[in-house]
Design a protein around this motif. Structure first.
Motif, short mmCIF file in Angstrom:
data_model
loop_
_atom_site.label_atom_id
_atom_site.label_comp_id
_atom_site.label_asym_id
_atom_site.label_seq_id
_atom_site.Cartn_x
_atom_site.Cartn_y
_atom_site.Cartn_z
N LEU A 160 0.84 -1.20 0.00
CA LEU A 160 0.00 0.00 0.00
C LEU A 160 0.87 1.24 0.00
O LEU A 160 1.90 1.28 0.67
CB LEU A 160 -0.87 0.03 1.26
N ALA A 161 0.42 2.28 -0.71
CA ALA A 161 1.13 3.56 -0.67
C ALA A 161 0.85 4.28 0.65
O ALA A 161 1.59 5.16 1.06
CB ALA A 161 0.70 4.43 -1.84
N GLY A 162 -0.22 3.90 1.31
CA GLY A 162 -0.61 4.55 2.56
C GLY A 162 -2.10 4.36 2.74
O GLY A 162 -2.74 3.61 2.01
N HIS A 163 -2.66 5.04 3.73
CA HIS A 163 -4.11 4.97 3.93
C HIS A 163 -4.83 5.63 2.75
O HIS A 163 -4.33 6.60 2.18
CB HIS A 163 -4.51 5.70 5.21
N PRO A 164 -5.99 5.12 2.39
CA PRO A 164 -6.76 5.79 1.33
C PRO A 164 -7.16 7.20 1.74
O PRO A 164 -7.34 7.48 2.92
CB PRO A 164 -8.01 4.91 1.16
N ARG A 165 -7.29 8.07 0.75
CA ARG A 165 -7.81 9.43 0.95
C ARG A 165 -9.26 9.44 0.50
O ARG A 165 -9.62 8.77 -0.47
CB ARG A 165 -7.02 10.43 0.12
N GLY A 236 -15.16 3.76 8.56
CA GLY A 236 -14.42 2.74 9.30
C GLY A 236 -12.92 3.00 9.33
O GLY A 236 -12.28 2.89 10.38
N VAL A 237 -12.35 3.34 8.17
CA VAL A 237 -10.90 3.61 8.10
C VAL A 237 -10.55 4.79 8.99
O VAL A 237 -9.60 4.74 9.80
CB VAL A 237 -10.46 3.86 6.64
N LEU A 238 -11.31 5.88 8.88
CA LEU A 238 -10.99 7.08 9.68
C LEU A 238 -11.25 6.85 11.17
O LEU A 238 -10.54 7.40 12.03
CB LEU A 238 -11.77 8.29 9.17
N GLN A 239 -12.24 6.03 11.51
CA GLN A 239 -12.47 5.71 12.93
C GLN A 239 -11.27 4.96 13.51
O GLN A 239 -10.84 5.22 14.63
CB GLN A 239 -13.74 4.86 13.08
N ARG A 240 -10.74 4.00 12.73
CA ARG A 240 -9.59 3.23 13.20
C ARG A 240 -8.36 4.12 13.35
O ARG A 240 -7.59 3.99 14.29
CB ARG A 240 -9.31 2.06 12.27
N ILE A 241 -8.19 5.03 12.39
CA ILE A 241 -7.05 5.96 12.51
C ILE A 241 -7.24 6.84 13.74
O ILE A 241 -6.30 7.04 14.53
CB ILE A 241 -6.91 6.83 11.23
#
Length: 289
Positions: A160-165, A236-241
Protein backbone atom coordinates in the motif's frame (compact mmCIF):
# COMPACT_ATOMS: atom_id res chain seq x y z
CA UNK A 1 -3.61 -9.02 5.77
CA UNK A 2 -5.31 -7.49 2.85
CA UNK A 3 -6.00 -4.15 4.33
CA UNK A 4 -5.73 -0.44 4.66
CA UNK A 5 -5.75 -0.40 8.39
CA UNK A 6 -3.83 1.23 11.20
CA UNK A 7 -1.63 -1.13 13.16
CA UNK A 8 -2.98 -1.37 16.69
CA UNK A 9 -0.91 -3.62 18.95
CA UNK A 10 -3.17 -5.60 21.27
CA UNK A 11 -0.58 -7.05 23.61
CA UNK A 12 -1.87 -6.68 27.14
CA UNK A 13 -5.37 -5.75 26.00
CA UNK A 14 -8.28 -7.35 27.77
CA UNK A 15 -9.91 -10.23 25.93
CA UNK A 16 -13.11 -8.24 25.43
CA UNK A 17 -11.23 -5.24 24.07
CA UNK A 18 -9.13 -7.49 21.84
CA UNK A 19 -12.25 -9.18 20.44
CA UNK A 20 -13.87 -5.81 19.78
CA UNK A 21 -10.68 -4.61 18.07
CA UNK A 22 -10.49 -7.71 15.87
CA UNK A 23 -14.17 -7.37 14.93
CA UNK A 24 -13.61 -3.76 13.89
CA UNK A 25 -10.54 -4.71 11.89
CA UNK A 26 -12.39 -7.59 10.22
CA UNK A 27 -15.19 -5.27 9.11
CA UNK A 28 -12.65 -2.89 7.55
CA UNK A 29 -10.93 -5.79 5.77
CA UNK A 30 -14.28 -6.99 4.40
CA UNK A 31 -15.17 -3.49 3.18
CA UNK A 32 -11.69 -3.08 1.71
CA UNK A 33 -12.23 -6.32 -0.23
CA UNK A 34 -15.65 -5.17 -1.48
CA UNK A 35 -14.67 -1.61 -2.45
CA UNK A 36 -11.40 -2.60 -4.14
CA UNK A 37 -12.54 -5.92 -5.66
CA UNK A 38 -12.04 -4.77 -9.27
CA UNK A 39 -8.51 -3.59 -8.57
CA UNK A 40 -7.59 -6.82 -6.78
CA UNK A 41 -9.00 -8.78 -9.74
CA UNK A 42 -6.92 -6.69 -12.14
CA UNK A 43 -3.78 -7.62 -10.19
CA UNK A 44 -4.58 -11.34 -10.28
CA UNK A 45 -5.19 -11.07 -14.05
CA UNK A 46 -1.84 -9.28 -14.57
CA UNK A 47 0.35 -11.86 -12.82
CA UNK A 48 3.03 -13.19 -15.24
CA UNK A 49 2.37 -16.87 -14.60
CA UNK A 50 4.09 -19.55 -16.67
CA UNK A 51 1.47 -22.17 -15.82
CA UNK A 52 -1.94 -22.09 -14.16
CA UNK A 53 -1.35 -22.46 -10.40
CA UNK A 54 -2.90 -25.44 -8.59
CA UNK A 55 -1.70 -24.69 -5.06
CA UNK A 56 -1.68 -21.08 -3.83
CA UNK A 57 -0.62 -19.74 -0.42
CA UNK A 58 -2.13 -16.45 0.82
CA UNK A 59 0.24 -15.11 3.48
CA UNK A 60 -1.37 -12.81 6.02
CA UNK A 61 -4.74 -13.50 4.45
CA UNK A 62 -6.85 -11.45 6.87
CA UNK A 63 -10.52 -12.20 6.20
CA UNK A 64 -9.81 -13.50 2.70
CA UNK A 65 -9.87 -10.68 0.13
CA UNK A 66 -6.93 -12.23 -1.72
CA UNK A 67 -8.00 -15.81 -1.05
CA UNK A 68 -11.38 -15.39 -2.74
CA UNK A 69 -10.01 -13.25 -5.59
CA UNK A 70 -7.53 -16.04 -6.34
CA UNK A 71 -10.20 -18.75 -6.01
CA UNK A 72 -12.27 -16.80 -8.58
CA UNK A 73 -9.35 -16.28 -10.95
CA UNK A 74 -8.08 -19.87 -10.83
CA UNK A 75 -11.08 -22.24 -10.60
CA UNK A 76 -8.92 -25.38 -10.36
CA UNK A 77 -6.68 -24.07 -7.58
CA UNK A 78 -6.65 -24.75 -3.84
CA UNK A 79 -5.63 -21.97 -1.46
CA UNK A 80 -3.84 -22.30 1.88
CA UNK A 81 -4.77 -19.15 3.83
CA UNK A 82 -2.31 -18.20 6.61
CA UNK A 83 -2.84 -15.59 9.34
CA UNK A 84 -2.03 -15.01 13.01
CA UNK A 85 -5.66 -14.21 13.86
CA UNK A 86 -7.99 -17.08 14.76
CA UNK A 87 -10.92 -14.65 14.43
CA UNK A 88 -10.01 -13.66 10.89
CA UNK A 89 -9.51 -17.27 9.84
CA UNK A 90 -12.89 -18.26 11.30
CA UNK A 91 -14.53 -15.46 9.33
CA UNK A 92 -12.73 -16.65 6.20
CA UNK A 93 -13.91 -20.24 6.71
CA UNK A 94 -17.49 -19.06 7.17
CA UNK A 95 -17.29 -17.11 3.90
CA UNK A 96 -15.81 -20.14 2.11
CA UNK A 97 -18.79 -22.23 3.26
CA UNK A 98 -21.26 -19.55 2.18
CA UNK A 99 -19.64 -19.46 -1.26
CA UNK A 100 -19.50 -23.26 -1.45
CA UNK A 101 -15.71 -23.34 -1.89
CA UNK A 102 -14.75 -24.74 1.51
CA UNK A 103 -13.19 -27.82 -0.13
CA UNK A 104 -10.73 -25.54 -1.92
CA UNK A 105 -9.59 -23.54 1.12
CA UNK A 106 -7.38 -24.65 4.00
CA UNK A 107 -6.62 -22.26 6.86
CA UNK A 108 -3.42 -22.26 8.90
CA UNK A 109 -2.99 -20.14 12.03
CA UNK A 110 0.68 -19.19 12.33
CA UNK A 111 2.96 -16.39 13.49
CA UNK A 112 5.20 -15.80 10.48
CA UNK A 113 7.72 -13.97 12.66
CA UNK A 114 8.64 -17.37 14.12
CA UNK A 115 11.85 -18.83 12.67
CA UNK A 116 10.16 -22.15 11.86
CA UNK A 117 7.17 -21.83 9.54
CA UNK A 118 4.42 -24.44 9.36
CA UNK A 119 4.52 -26.88 6.44
CA UNK A 120 2.76 -25.04 3.62
CA UNK A 121 3.61 -27.58 0.93
CA UNK A 122 5.26 -26.43 -2.33
CA UNK A 123 2.87 -23.85 -3.79
CA UNK A 124 3.15 -22.59 -7.39
CA UNK A 125 2.00 -19.12 -6.28
CA UNK A 126 2.42 -17.22 -3.00
CA UNK A 127 0.35 -14.06 -2.53
CA UNK A 128 1.12 -11.47 0.16
CA UNK A 129 -1.05 -8.36 0.09
CA UNK A 130 -0.32 -5.65 2.66
CA UNK A 131 1.18 -8.29 4.93
CA UNK A 132 4.95 -8.24 4.39
CA UNK A 133 5.30 -4.89 6.16
CA UNK A 134 3.99 -6.55 9.33
CA UNK A 135 6.99 -8.91 9.50
CA UNK A 136 9.53 -8.18 12.22
CA UNK A 137 12.30 -9.53 9.96
CA UNK A 138 11.10 -9.12 6.35
CA UNK A 139 14.37 -10.39 4.85
CA UNK A 140 14.07 -13.68 6.71
CA UNK A 141 10.39 -13.94 5.73
CA UNK A 142 11.28 -13.40 2.06
CA UNK A 143 13.88 -16.17 2.23
CA UNK A 144 11.28 -18.45 3.84
CA UNK A 145 8.87 -17.74 0.97
CA UNK A 146 11.65 -18.46 -1.53
CA UNK A 147 12.35 -21.82 0.11
CA UNK A 148 8.63 -22.67 0.29
CA UNK A 149 7.80 -21.97 -3.37
CA UNK A 150 8.08 -24.70 -5.96
CA UNK A 151 10.93 -24.09 -8.45
CA UNK A 152 9.63 -21.69 -11.10
CA UNK A 153 6.87 -20.55 -8.74
CA UNK A 154 5.77 -16.93 -8.47
CA UNK A 155 5.60 -14.65 -5.42
CA UNK A 156 3.21 -11.67 -5.66
CA UNK A 157 3.82 -8.89 -3.12
CA UNK A 158 1.21 -6.12 -2.95
CA UNK A 159 2.11 -3.02 -0.94
CA UNK A 160 0.00 0.00 0.00
CA UNK A 161 1.13 3.56 -0.67
CA UNK A 162 -0.61 4.55 2.56
CA UNK A 163 -4.11 4.97 3.93
CA UNK A 164 -6.76 5.79 1.33
CA UNK A 165 -7.81 9.43 0.95
CA UNK A 166 -11.49 10.29 0.88
CA UNK A 167 -11.88 14.10 0.81
CA UNK A 168 -10.72 17.03 -1.34
CA UNK A 169 -7.75 19.01 0.03
CA UNK A 170 -9.95 22.00 0.98
CA UNK A 171 -12.41 19.93 3.04
CA UNK A 172 -14.10 20.17 5.44
CA UNK A 173 -14.95 23.85 5.17
CA UNK A 174 -14.27 24.58 8.86
CA UNK A 175 -10.87 22.77 8.90
CA UNK A 176 -9.40 22.62 5.37
CA UNK A 177 -6.63 20.06 4.98
CA UNK A 178 -7.89 18.01 7.93
CA UNK A 179 -7.41 14.67 6.20
CA UNK A 180 -3.76 15.34 5.33
CA UNK A 181 -3.01 16.26 8.95
CA UNK A 182 -4.77 13.10 10.15
CA UNK A 183 -2.79 10.99 7.69
CA UNK A 184 0.49 12.69 8.61
CA UNK A 185 -0.09 11.83 12.28
CA UNK A 186 -0.99 8.23 11.35
CA UNK A 187 2.07 7.90 9.11
CA UNK A 188 4.38 9.11 11.90
CA UNK A 189 2.88 6.59 14.29
CA UNK A 190 3.06 3.77 11.77
CA UNK A 191 6.70 4.52 11.00
CA UNK A 192 7.42 3.72 14.65
CA UNK A 193 5.65 0.33 14.50
CA UNK A 194 5.99 -0.74 10.86
CA UNK A 195 9.07 0.77 9.22
CA UNK A 196 8.57 -1.31 6.05
CA UNK A 197 5.07 -0.07 5.29
CA UNK A 198 5.18 1.43 1.80
CA UNK A 199 8.62 -0.10 1.15
CA UNK A 200 10.16 -0.81 -2.24
CA UNK A 201 10.20 -4.60 -2.10
CA UNK A 202 12.14 -5.02 -5.35
CA UNK A 203 15.70 -4.90 -3.94
CA UNK A 204 14.73 -7.07 -0.94
CA UNK A 205 13.15 -9.68 -3.22
CA UNK A 206 16.28 -9.76 -5.39
CA UNK A 207 18.48 -10.11 -2.29
CA UNK A 208 16.35 -13.09 -1.18
CA UNK A 209 17.12 -14.88 -4.46
CA UNK A 210 14.08 -13.96 -6.54
CA UNK A 211 14.03 -12.68 -10.11
CA UNK A 212 11.66 -9.73 -10.54
CA UNK A 213 9.43 -10.43 -13.54
CA UNK A 214 7.17 -7.42 -13.29
CA UNK A 215 6.20 -4.40 -11.21
CA UNK A 216 2.99 -2.46 -11.55
CA UNK A 217 1.29 0.36 -9.66
CA UNK A 218 -2.51 0.38 -9.57
CA UNK A 219 -4.11 3.79 -9.01
CA UNK A 220 -7.55 3.74 -7.41
CA UNK A 221 -9.99 6.64 -7.79
CA UNK A 222 -13.60 5.70 -7.05
CA UNK A 223 -16.59 8.04 -6.81
CA UNK A 224 -18.36 7.68 -3.47
CA UNK A 225 -21.74 7.68 -5.22
CA UNK A 226 -20.85 4.37 -6.82
CA UNK A 227 -21.59 2.30 -3.70
CA UNK A 228 -22.92 2.87 -0.20
CA UNK A 229 -20.09 0.60 0.99
CA UNK A 230 -17.66 3.43 0.21
CA UNK A 231 -19.24 5.62 2.90
CA UNK A 232 -18.97 2.82 5.45
CA UNK A 233 -15.40 2.14 4.34
CA UNK A 234 -14.37 5.81 4.73
CA UNK A 235 -16.03 5.98 8.15
CA UNK A 236 -14.42 2.74 9.30
CA UNK A 237 -10.90 3.61 8.10
CA UNK A 238 -10.99 7.08 9.68
CA UNK A 239 -12.47 5.71 12.93
CA UNK A 240 -9.59 3.23 13.20
CA UNK A 241 -7.05 5.96 12.51
CA UNK A 242 -8.72 8.19 15.10
CA UNK A 243 -8.49 5.44 17.72
CA UNK A 244 -4.69 5.53 17.61
CA UNK A 245 -3.84 9.17 16.84
CA UNK A 246 -6.46 11.17 18.78
CA UNK A 247 -3.78 12.37 21.21
CA UNK A 248 -1.70 13.69 18.30
CA UNK A 249 -4.40 15.99 16.88
CA UNK A 250 -5.34 19.51 17.88
CA UNK A 251 -8.68 19.83 19.67
CA UNK A 252 -10.05 21.69 16.62
CA UNK A 253 -9.03 18.90 14.26
CA UNK A 254 -10.40 16.23 16.58
CA UNK A 255 -13.76 18.03 16.77
CA UNK A 256 -13.90 18.32 12.97
CA UNK A 257 -12.96 14.66 12.55
CA UNK A 258 -15.64 13.55 15.02
CA UNK A 259 -18.18 15.55 13.05
CA UNK A 260 -17.27 13.58 9.92
CA UNK A 261 -17.47 10.29 11.84
CA UNK A 262 -20.92 10.97 13.35
CA UNK A 263 -23.04 8.69 11.16
CA UNK A 264 -26.26 10.28 12.41
CA UNK A 265 -25.14 13.78 11.36
CA UNK A 266 -25.86 15.46 8.02
CA UNK A 267 -22.14 16.33 8.06
CA UNK A 268 -21.13 12.64 8.13
CA UNK A 269 -18.40 11.77 5.62
CA UNK A 270 -20.70 9.03 4.27
CA UNK A 271 -23.23 11.69 3.21
CA UNK A 272 -20.82 14.01 1.42
CA UNK A 273 -21.20 14.39 -2.34
CA UNK A 274 -17.44 14.91 -2.76
CA UNK A 275 -16.53 11.54 -1.21
CA UNK A 276 -14.03 9.44 -3.20
CA UNK A 277 -11.58 6.60 -2.55
CA UNK A 278 -8.07 7.49 -3.73
CA UNK A 279 -5.14 5.19 -3.12
CA UNK A 280 -2.30 3.33 -4.83
CA UNK A 281 -1.12 -0.26 -4.60
CA UNK A 282 2.13 -1.54 -6.06
CA UNK A 283 2.60 -5.19 -6.94
CA UNK A 284 5.88 -7.02 -7.54
CA UNK A 285 5.89 -10.39 -9.31
CA UNK A 286 9.03 -12.34 -8.33
CA UNK A 287 10.01 -15.78 -9.56
CA UNK A 288 11.93 -18.51 -7.79
CA UNK A 289 14.34 -19.87 -10.41
Amino acid sequence: MNHAHTHTPHHGASHGHHHEQMEGQAEILDLDAEVLAEHTASITAWLPLQTVPHHIVDLGCGTGAGTFALIDRFPDAHVTAVDTSAEHLQRLRTKACTLGVQERVRTVQADLDEAAWPDLGSPDLVWASASMHHMADPDRALRSVHDTLAPGGLFAVVELAGHPRFLPADAPAERPGLEERVHAAADRRQAEHMPHRGADWGPMLTAAGFTIEGERTIAVNLDGARSEAIGRYATGVLQRIRSVIADRLSSEDLTALDRLLDTSSPHSIARRDDLTVRTERTVWAARRN
